[in-house]
Structure formats: C-alpha cells, structure tokens
Design an enzyme around this catalytic site. Sequence first.
Site, PDB file in Angstrom:
ATOM      1  CB  ALA A  11      42.138  52.375  34.720  1.00  0.00           C
ATOM      2  CB  ALA A  12      43.907  56.205  31.801  1.00  0.00           C
ATOM      3  NE  ARG A  22      52.587  44.926  27.405  1.00  0.00           N
ATOM      4  CZ  ARG A  22      51.695  45.394  28.281  1.00  0.00           C
ATOM      5  NH1 ARG A  22      51.942  45.301  29.582  1.00  0.00           N
ATOM      6  NH2 ARG A  22      50.572  45.936  27.873  1.00  0.00           N
ATOM      7  CB  SER A  39      47.261  49.153  38.877  1.00  0.00           C
ATOM      8  OG  SER A  39      46.782  48.242  37.914  1.00  0.00           O
ATOM      9  CB  CYS A  43      34.195  48.978  39.431  1.00  0.00           C
ATOM     10  SG  CYS A  43      34.431  50.226  38.156  1.00  0.00           S
ATOM     11  NE  ARG A  71      53.278  44.791  34.633  1.00  0.00           N
ATOM     12  CZ  ARG A  71      51.972  44.807  34.379  1.00  0.00           C
ATOM     13  NH1 ARG A  71      51.415  45.910  33.872  1.00  0.00           N
ATOM     14  NH2 ARG A  71      51.230  43.749  34.611  1.00  0.00           N
ATOM     15  CB  VAL A  81      51.917  66.321  39.010  1.00  0.00           C
ATOM     16  CG1 VAL A  81      52.188  67.404  37.967  1.00  0.00           C
ATOM     17  CG2 VAL A  81      52.862  65.143  38.800  1.00  0.00           C
ATOM     18  CB  ALA A 319      36.982  50.376  34.481  1.00  0.00           C
ATOM     19  CG  ASN A 323      42.006  49.440  31.980  1.00  0.00           C
ATOM     20  OD1 ASN A 323      43.111  49.112  32.385  1.00  0.00           O
ATOM     21  ND2 ASN A 323      40.982  49.623  32.789  1.00  0.00           N
TER      22      ASN A 323
END
Length: 470
Positions: A11-12, A22, A39, A43, A71, A81, A319, A323
Amino acid sequence: MTTFVVVGGDAAGMSAASKAKREDPDLEVVVFEKGQWVSYGACGLPYYIKGEIQSLEDLVSVTPEEFREERDIDLRTGHEVVAIDPDENTVTAEHDGSETVQSYDQLLIATGSESVVPPIDGTDLEGVYTLGSMSDGKELREYVARARDGGTLQQPDRGPACRYLEDCAGPVGIVGGGYIGVEMAEALAANGFEVNLFQRGDRVLKGFSDATSDAVADHLREQDVVVHLGADVQTLSGDERVEAVVTGDNRIDVEMVLLGTGVRPRTALAEDAGIELGETGAIETDSYRETSVPDVYAAGDCAESTRVVTGDPAYVPLALTANRHGRAIGQTVTGRPTEGGKIAGTAAVKAFDIEAARTGILDHEEARAAGFDPVSETVTAKSRAGYYPEGGTVTITLTADRETGRVLGASLVSEYGEGAVHRSHAIVGALTEAATVSDLENYDLAYAPPFNTTWDPVLVAAKVLSGKLR
C-alpha cells in the site's frame, strides 16, 4: 536523472511510487519487492478464506504488469533489499543468488509488518498458521478446501459444537481475539469448523469499549463459536502436527491453529542502516514522513504515526494510513512537500451479523496519561425511524474530557448494515476538529426514515454525555 527508490511493494510503497511518477514523469522510480504480490488488499484475506471472494487475484488492486507497462515504474519483484547505505545513497538487493546495488536520491522504506508469534511451545508444529501475507491466505484456503472435501484432516468425532453444523470439518483453534481472530472465526465457522477462540484477556477486541466487546463476544457464542476468555495459552500440543491447545488445566483438541496475536513493524533493515526507531518500536518520522536520515522516508506498517487527539506517536498499522502517507511522500519527493496527516485510530470489524467501529481514545488510563479527565457514557438508540419496517439498534460508548468537554473517542456496535461503522465517521470529524460534546450534539446529520431517526444515535450519545458533563 533523479532516482526515487522504494523498498516494499504494497500500500504505502506503490502509492508513493505511483504518485511520484504522476507528479514527475521524468523521475526514475524503482521499487524492490521481495515477494511476487504487490498492491494487494490483505484485509480481504479472511473473506477469501471464507469463500466470499473466489480468487486471490481479486485482492490485487494493480498488477505488476500494469505498474511496469502503464505507469512506467521499474518494479522488481522477487528482489529482497538486504542493506541500505545512507552514506553512499545505495540499497543492495538479492535476487536468484545475485546482488544488485541501486543508487537513490530519495528512498522510501515501506517494509510493512509481520505476524507476532507468541512465545509458547508448539508454534512450529504442522497445522499452525498465521495470516500476514497472500501466501498465508493461500495456504489457509487450501486447508479449508481439504478439510471440507473429506481429506485426511477429517476425524469421526467432531466434538459437541458439531451437533449444530452440517458437514462439520473439525475443531480448530484461534489464538487471539483481535480483528483477525474475530474475522477468521466467522470465516472458519461458515465453512463448518467447530471454532474455539482463545483470548488471554477478559474480553475480545480490547481496543473497543466494554459494551462493544461484550456484544461481539455474545454474538460469536450465538454462532456456536466457543469463546475462551481469560485463556492463557501455554502450549500447542502434538507430535508433528498440532493436536490440542493447552490453557492451564484445560486441553482442547484441535486439528488446526491460527495465531492471530497481532503484528509488529519490520524495522531490521532500517535499524541496520542507523535509522532511529520511535518509542512505539516502529520507525520514527517527522510530519512529512522523513526519518532521522535525510532523504530517507518511512510509511505504512513499519512506521509510526501521530495521534490527532494527543499529538503523541502511535503505531496503528492500517491500510488507509499507509495509502495516505505513501501518496504524500510521492508528492514530497517531487518537490511539493506534503504532510501525510495525523490519525484518529479509526478501525472497523464485522463479526457474522454485527458490525463494530472504534476511533480516538477510549481507555481511561490512556486518556489520563495524556492529561485528560475522561468520562464516558454508553447509550443504545434505534438505527432507523421506529415506524419504518426494518432497522435495529446502535450502541455507542462516547468518551470526552470532563473539564473541556472535548470529544476523545467512541466505540459503536450494531447489527450488520445498521450503520455503526458509517456513524463513526461523524465522530472522526469531531476528533479531527477538536470539537466538544456540545458541538457534536449540534451536528447537522442527515435524516430520513430508512437511514436513521430524527435524532441520530450519535446525536443521542452526545446529548446524553453533554448532560452528564453539565
């Protein structure tokens, strides 16, 4: 070219990556995700396991291919990582036995959280599950399917609760009476399991009010869930596979155990890089989500947030926060500094045929520690006009500061569809604006017979508490 690197693809991380791209199409955005899923809506996993959601892919908001092709984000799944070097502005990732070193100008750590495995014997036995990832959800769904289809998990004696269930699949245990525990009790019971829910404390959903917790526990029992309160699980017993849950002198036979004892932030990567943690144990940030290391940000379930009521740091991994904070970071790294905003600690849960919500501060000890003199009132009011042919009730516990009248928090419970969750939004507004109970009492809430009474239950609760304060 400026490079924005993101560690973590849920999410983040993906909100930040998408927003940054964008805002600045020329920005190079690189995302490292150690798994294959990005993504996704974790939940929704209990409802996938229950069978209401048929495909695991339905929980995915945007596919990896869409991120890459539509995108223009350099998304690298299967890349873990393993190190961050703030002095050199690099991260090191491992993939298929090889290492990649990637430089960055700005970095976001969005490593999320992991399930807490309680310090009890037997958690490593076969048949003991957690629910913190898509792969966990897949394994549990497969377990449910095997048990229901009469596989090797079936046993001839199903225990007393199976008298009430057709095609009972067997006794299972859930350790923990929080959100996951309650939602999974519904998911497993709906599939014919005899569900035993073990809660160490004296009530489920301890972050809610007593009235809400009692209503949920009572309803779980009505649905033939065996609720064990004050049950300190000491051992999960079995040879290779779990066979029983042992609490004190009690031994309850089970075929499977789900550990729903909470989550903790994944912070090892940040700690190794010298990034400071906050008092909650999560990564500390400022209001722009920047860490103690310049140009390194943190958001989502690995990071702290700030409470709107007290201004104190909090760890509330949900969540919307992930976001929202991710999106803000995406704007910040492209030259438009944006605060992610504070949190009220708002949450909701469904348990069979009832719904519950909470927001703000309800615990009186916590409120006193923050300098308030808390007072609470619990009221039950009709959810719709009395003459309307449908409807039920909403029970609200409202808490305020005795001296100032400021609203501090609320807990609500109702029949499913009767508005406890949506009514909590009005109280979130009051918390955000530091409104008093008298202010809330005069909120101009919508009225029509199919939706509420002339005096909405929120207004009734405010009116009653306001009178008590006066």
